[in-house]
Design an enzyme around this catalytic site. Sequence first.
Site, PDB file in Angstrom:
ATOM      1  N   ASP A 172     -33.766  19.777  -2.359  1.00  0.00           N
ATOM      2  CA  ASP A 172     -34.408  20.157  -3.621  1.00  0.00           C
ATOM      3  C   ASP A 172     -33.511  19.866  -4.830  1.00  0.00           C
ATOM      4  O   ASP A 172     -33.895  20.103  -5.970  1.00  0.00           O
ATOM      5  CB  ASP A 172     -34.891  21.620  -3.600  1.00  0.00           C
ATOM      6  CG  ASP A 172     -33.772  22.616  -3.423  1.00  0.00           C
ATOM      7  OD1 ASP A 172     -32.607  22.204  -3.315  1.00  0.00           O
ATOM      8  OD2 ASP A 172     -34.074  23.835  -3.408  1.00  0.00           O
ATOM      9  N   SER A 173     -32.308  19.273  -4.552  1.00  0.00           N
ATOM     10  CA  SER A 173     -31.500  18.735  -5.653  1.00  0.00           C
ATOM     11  C   SER A 173     -32.269  17.620  -6.356  1.00  0.00           C
ATOM     12  O   SER A 173     -31.891  17.192  -7.448  1.00  0.00           O
ATOM     13  CB  SER A 173     -30.162  18.200  -5.119  1.00  0.00           C
ATOM     14  OG  SER A 173     -30.377  17.322  -4.038  1.00  0.00           O
ATOM     15  N   ASP A 178     -36.131  20.149   2.394  1.00  0.00           N
ATOM     16  CA  ASP A 178     -35.888  21.515   1.926  1.00  0.00           C
ATOM     17  C   ASP A 178     -37.199  22.267   1.705  1.00  0.00           C
ATOM     18  O   ASP A 178     -38.140  21.712   1.125  1.00  0.00           O
ATOM     19  CB  ASP A 178     -35.189  21.459   0.552  1.00  0.00           C
ATOM     20  CG  ASP A 178     -33.721  21.810   0.636  1.00  0.00           C
ATOM     21  OD1 ASP A 178     -33.338  22.585   1.537  1.00  0.00           O
ATOM     22  OD2 ASP A 178     -32.960  21.323  -0.209  1.00  0.00           O
ATOM     23  N   LYS A 227     -34.896  22.532   6.023  1.00  0.00           N
ATOM     24  CA  LYS A 227     -33.718  23.330   5.660  1.00  0.00           C
ATOM     25  C   LYS A 227     -34.192  24.481   4.790  1.00  0.00           C
ATOM     26  O   LYS A 227     -35.106  24.316   3.983  1.00  0.00           O
ATOM     27  CB  LYS A 227     -32.690  22.477   4.910  1.00  0.00           C
ATOM     28  CG  LYS A 227     -31.483  23.292   4.419  1.00  0.00           C
ATOM     29  CD  LYS A 227     -30.322  22.416   3.996  1.00  0.00           C
ATOM     30  CE  LYS A 227     -30.432  21.878   2.595  1.00  0.00           C
ATOM     31  NZ  LYS A 227     -30.530  22.888   1.519  1.00  0.00           N
ATOM     32  N   GLU A 268     -32.639  27.794   2.460  1.00  0.00           N
ATOM     33  CA  GLU A 268     -31.469  28.502   1.928  1.00  0.00           C
ATOM     34  C   GLU A 268     -31.547  29.984   2.278  1.00  0.00           C
ATOM     35  O   GLU A 268     -32.639  30.553   2.387  1.00  0.00           O
ATOM     36  CB  GLU A 268     -31.414  28.353   0.393  1.00  0.00           C
ATOM     37  CG  GLU A 268     -30.998  26.968  -0.035  1.00  0.00           C
ATOM     38  CD  GLU A 268     -30.794  26.846  -1.545  1.00  0.00           C
ATOM     39  OE1 GLU A 268     -30.665  27.879  -2.247  1.00  0.00           O
ATOM     40  OE2 GLU A 268     -30.776  25.701  -2.014  1.00  0.00           O
ATOM     41  N   GLU A 293     -22.052  25.609   1.695  1.00  0.00           N
ATOM     42  CA  GLU A 293     -21.862  25.004   0.369  1.00  0.00           C
ATOM     43  C   GLU A 293     -20.818  25.774  -0.440  1.00  0.00           C
ATOM     44  O   GLU A 293     -20.917  26.999  -0.602  1.00  0.00           O
ATOM     45  CB  GLU A 293     -23.204  24.959  -0.386  1.00  0.00           C
ATOM     46  CG  GLU A 293     -23.049  24.309  -1.762  1.00  0.00           C
ATOM     47  CD  GLU A 293     -24.349  23.836  -2.391  1.00  0.00           C
ATOM     48  OE1 GLU A 293     -25.415  23.875  -1.735  1.00  0.00           O
ATOM     49  OE2 GLU A 293     -24.291  23.431  -3.574  1.00  0.00           O
TER      50      GLU A 293
HETATM   51  O1  KIV Z   1     -30.693  20.071  -2.178  1.00  0.00           O
HETATM   52  C1  KIV Z   1     -29.679  19.534  -1.718  1.00  0.00           C
HETATM   53  O2  KIV Z   1     -29.358  18.389  -2.011  1.00  0.00           O
HETATM   54  C2  KIV Z   1     -28.855  20.328  -0.817  1.00  0.00           C
HETATM   55  C3  KIV Z   1     -27.539  19.754  -0.409  1.00  0.00           C
HETATM   56  C4  KIV Z   1     -26.610  19.780  -1.540  1.00  0.00           C
HETATM   57  C5  KIV Z   1     -26.995  20.418   0.778  1.00  0.00           C
HETATM   58  O3  KIV Z   1     -29.214  21.385  -0.455  1.00  0.00           O
END
Ligand code: KIV
Length: 262
Positions: A44-45, A83, A112, A114, A181
């Site tokens: 989600d970056s 994510d 993934k 969080e 992280e």
């Molecule tokens: O969203 C993302 O890119 C991430 C990584 C930095 C692990 O969660």
Amino acid sequence: MKKNNIKIKQVMAGEKKISIVTCYDYSFARILNQSVIDIILVGDSLANVSLGLADTKEITIEEMLNHTKAVSRGAPDKIIIADIPYSGCQKKSSQPLEIAKRLIQAGADGIKIEWFKGCKKVIRKLVEKNIWVMGHIGLTPQTVHLLGGYKVQGKDKESADKLIKQAKLLQGLGVSSIVLECIKKDIAKQITESIDIPTIGIGAGKHCGGQVLVLYDLLGMYPNKMKFVRTFSNLSYQIKGAINLFDQAIKKETFPSNQESF
Ligand code: KIV
């Protein structure tokens, strides 16, 4: 069964360190598909580096789905993790399960999630449905406001113990790996040694089972360089150079040539 389930197991159980890079679009995914990278993360970056948003919390479920589809079209041979966005974890705990299913339909092999207050219930549901889950602890951008900002985690004993406890709990819930992280490297080492599943570090030192970086960071395309980022290229410079050459060719009327015309 998803195409890459066996591959994920092999990568996760292998002797070698695991390499993961983020990706958000078809063209980059095609390049990554030809690389030796183990896993692609549609993180989600995306919110920050592709969409220019200040906060990953702003990304929508539809955006995550569209970008996951694009990456999966470009990288059919790679393991793809997507994510679950912040907005997907805010309502009832069945919502992330629905989103996870949609991300998998969109081409992800696993998801993934969080760490957040209600994540245990959600992860239990995902694992029960045989969904491959990667946890994420330490500096969790979706809930960074609860951590007092973008700070290194695990600096004192209380915070370090909490992280070790979270990692063990996630393992007990059945996640298959955990992103660490911005965690002090000694604590990341302790976490890695206290669980049997791989840890994936980003700003967590070299003792993790693998490493992940944001694609645009490692390619030298994103201006805000964090201490833990190594740039393996300077694409920003190269792209600017190419664009300036294009401009010059237009101004000098050397582009398009006869060969480039119908
Ligand atoms: O969203 C993302 O890119 C991430 C990584 C930095 C692990 O969660």
